[in-house]
Scaffold this motif. Sequence first.
Motif, PDB file in Angstrom:
ATOM      1  N   UNK A   1       0.853  -1.191   0.000  1.00 62.59           N
ATOM      2  CA  UNK A   1       0.000   0.000   0.000  1.00 62.59           C
ATOM      3  C   UNK A   1       0.885   1.236   0.000  1.00 62.59           C
ATOM      4  N   UNK A   2       0.280   2.357  -0.376  1.00 59.58           N
ATOM      5  CA  UNK A   2       0.975   3.638  -0.297  1.00 59.58           C
ATOM      6  C   UNK A   2       0.884   4.133   1.134  1.00 59.58           C
ATOM      7  N   UNK A   3       2.011   4.458   1.732  1.00 58.20           N
ATOM      8  CA  UNK A   3       2.021   5.038   3.075  1.00 58.20           C
ATOM      9  C   UNK A   3       1.525   6.482   2.955  1.00 58.20           C
ATOM     10  N   UNK A   4       0.361   6.818   3.527  1.00 58.25           N
ATOM     11  CA  UNK A   4      -0.184   8.179   3.375  1.00 58.25           C
ATOM     12  C   UNK A   4       0.728   9.262   3.924  1.00 58.25           C
ATOM     13  N   UNK A   5       1.634   8.895   4.837  1.00 56.19           N
ATOM     14  CA  UNK A   5       2.539   9.883   5.421  1.00 56.19           C
ATOM     15  C   UNK A   5       3.796  10.102   4.579  1.00 56.19           C
ATOM     16  N   UNK A   6       3.956   9.304   3.507  1.00 55.21           N
ATOM     17  CA  UNK A   6       5.173   9.415   2.700  1.00 55.21           C
ATOM     18  C   UNK A   6       4.861   9.599   1.216  1.00 55.21           C
ATOM     19  N   UNK A   7       3.726  10.199   0.908  1.00 54.18           N
ATOM     20  CA  UNK A   7       3.393  10.408  -0.506  1.00 54.18           C
ATOM     21  C   UNK A   7       4.374  11.363  -1.181  1.00 54.18           C
TER      22      UNK A   7
ATOM     23  N   UNK B   1      -0.879  12.238 -21.989  1.00 52.35           N
ATOM     24  CA  UNK B   1      -1.280  12.528 -20.611  1.00 52.35           C
ATOM     25  C   UNK B   1      -1.945  11.303 -19.992  1.00 52.35           C
ATOM     26  N   UNK B   2      -1.510  10.946 -18.786  1.00 52.50           N
ATOM     27  CA  UNK B   2      -2.110   9.861 -18.005  1.00 52.50           C
ATOM     28  C   UNK B   2      -2.781  10.457 -16.770  1.00 52.50           C
ATOM     29  N   UNK B   3      -3.882   9.855 -16.367  1.00 50.07           N
ATOM     30  CA  UNK B   3      -4.559  10.277 -15.145  1.00 50.07           C
ATOM     31  C   UNK B   3      -4.988   9.047 -14.363  1.00 50.07           C
ATOM     32  N   UNK B   4      -4.673   9.017 -13.072  1.00 52.74           N
ATOM     33  CA  UNK B   4      -5.087   7.917 -12.215  1.00 52.74           C
ATOM     34  C   UNK B   4      -5.439   8.478 -10.840  1.00 52.74           C
ATOM     35  N   UNK B   5      -6.280   7.749 -10.110  1.00 52.23           N
ATOM     36  CA  UNK B   5      -6.613   8.096  -8.736  1.00 52.23           C
ATOM     37  C   UNK B   5      -6.292   6.888  -7.866  1.00 52.23           C
ATOM     38  N   UNK B   6      -5.566   7.118  -6.790  1.00 50.81           N
ATOM     39  CA  UNK B   6      -5.081   6.055  -5.919  1.00 50.81           C
ATOM     40  C   UNK B   6      -5.674   6.218  -4.523  1.00 50.81           C
ATOM     41  N   UNK B   7      -6.286   5.145  -4.023  1.00 50.66           N
ATOM     42  CA  UNK B   7      -6.881   5.188  -2.682  1.00 50.66           C
ATOM     43  C   UNK B   7      -5.783   5.064  -1.633  1.00 50.66           C
ATOM     44  N   UNK B   8      -5.838   5.930  -0.635  1.00 43.92           N
ATOM     45  CA  UNK B   8      -4.895   5.887   0.476  1.00 43.92           C
ATOM     46  C   UNK B   8      -5.563   5.225   1.674  1.00 43.92           C
ATOM     47  N   UNK B   9      -4.850   4.286   2.294  1.00 45.38           N
ATOM     48  CA  UNK B   9      -5.342   3.593   3.479  1.00 45.38           C
ATOM     49  C   UNK B   9      -4.361   3.807   4.628  1.00 45.38           C
ATOM     50  N   UNK B  10      -4.860   4.315   5.735  1.00 46.82           N
ATOM     51  CA  UNK B  10      -4.024   4.496   6.915  1.00 46.82           C
ATOM     52  C   UNK B  10      -3.867   3.159   7.643  1.00 46.82           C
TER      53      UNK B  10
ATOM     54  N   UNK C   1       9.436   2.187  -5.071  1.00 48.45           N
ATOM     55  CA  UNK C   1       8.655   1.712  -3.918  1.00 48.45           C
ATOM     56  C   UNK C   1       8.946   2.556  -2.685  1.00 48.45           C
ATOM     57  N   UNK C   2       9.471   3.749  -2.888  1.00 46.89           N
ATOM     58  CA  UNK C   2       9.925   4.565  -1.758  1.00 46.89           C
ATOM     59  C   UNK C   2       8.792   4.938  -0.814  1.00 46.89           C
ATOM     60  N   UNK C   3       7.564   5.021  -1.311  1.00 53.44           N
ATOM     61  CA  UNK C   3       6.436   5.388  -0.460  1.00 53.44           C
ATOM     62  C   UNK C   3       5.598   4.179  -0.082  1.00 53.44           C
ATOM     63  N   UNK C   4       6.109   2.982  -0.335  1.00 50.75           N
ATOM     64  CA  UNK C   4       5.340   1.767  -0.086  1.00 50.75           C
ATOM     65  C   UNK C   4       5.518   1.247   1.334  1.00 50.75           C
TER      66      UNK C   4
END
Length: 247
Positions: free
Chosen positions: A147-153, A198-207, A233-236
């Motif tokens: 998951x994406x770490x919401x504190x390290x986006x 141009x690319x567009x994506x939306x990513x859900x953040x989970x705490x 993967x730096x924000x993973x």
Amino acid sequence: MDRQTDTGASNLLYRHPELYEVAYDGAGHAVARLAETILHDQLGHQPASLLDLGCGTGRDLEYLATLIPDVVGVDHQRAMLDYARHRRPRIDFRLGDMRTLRLERTFEAITTFGYALADIHANRDIDRVMATCAAHSRPGTVLIVEVIDPLRTGELPRTLTIDIPDLRADAITEYRHHHAQQLLEQHRTWRRAQGLVHDLAHLRLLHPKELEYYLDNHGFDVLCAYQLPEKHTAASAFVAARHRGDG
């Protein structure tokens, strides 16, 4: 497109999987090697079977298949799956939606990498994914979720490069938070000789406690979380959980 998911239909790399493997070079199978370590730490051995949800081009699964005799990869993007089957024909790849998949069997390990879970936006659909994981688990099954770490986006990559004989392209990525929806908007501009894409994506953040809640509701106990220093993967956060057998 399902408004509760982001299938990547507007993503250049998902439309052209051969470019995906150039842009994301795999850093020496760093993610798969981390999974190898986690599974050995938590099981005491390498598992006999593994299900990879959101397997993409199958590169991580190809490495894990050298250690695990029974592996299955599932993805809902046909272009990615067709490429995986062509490139890695010995692996069992299936077309399927991680919210509804039912293979009528269980696995000793389950993985989902590459922010596959971030493509699931609605709370009820995240719950359905966890139900899928539980349906394919037995007591003791180890689940690894990237998951994406919401504190390290702020550590997410801002640049990507493709440099192959037929194509040279550089991308600049910008991010915008939609806090009420817990979505991270990703806008990427590819600069090519033929013009801009141009690319567009939306990513859900989970705490972390939120993810723990979904996992616990389906019989999983969180074990630990791991990180990798590689730039892609730096924000993973790689969260490992074990199934109790009750969910």
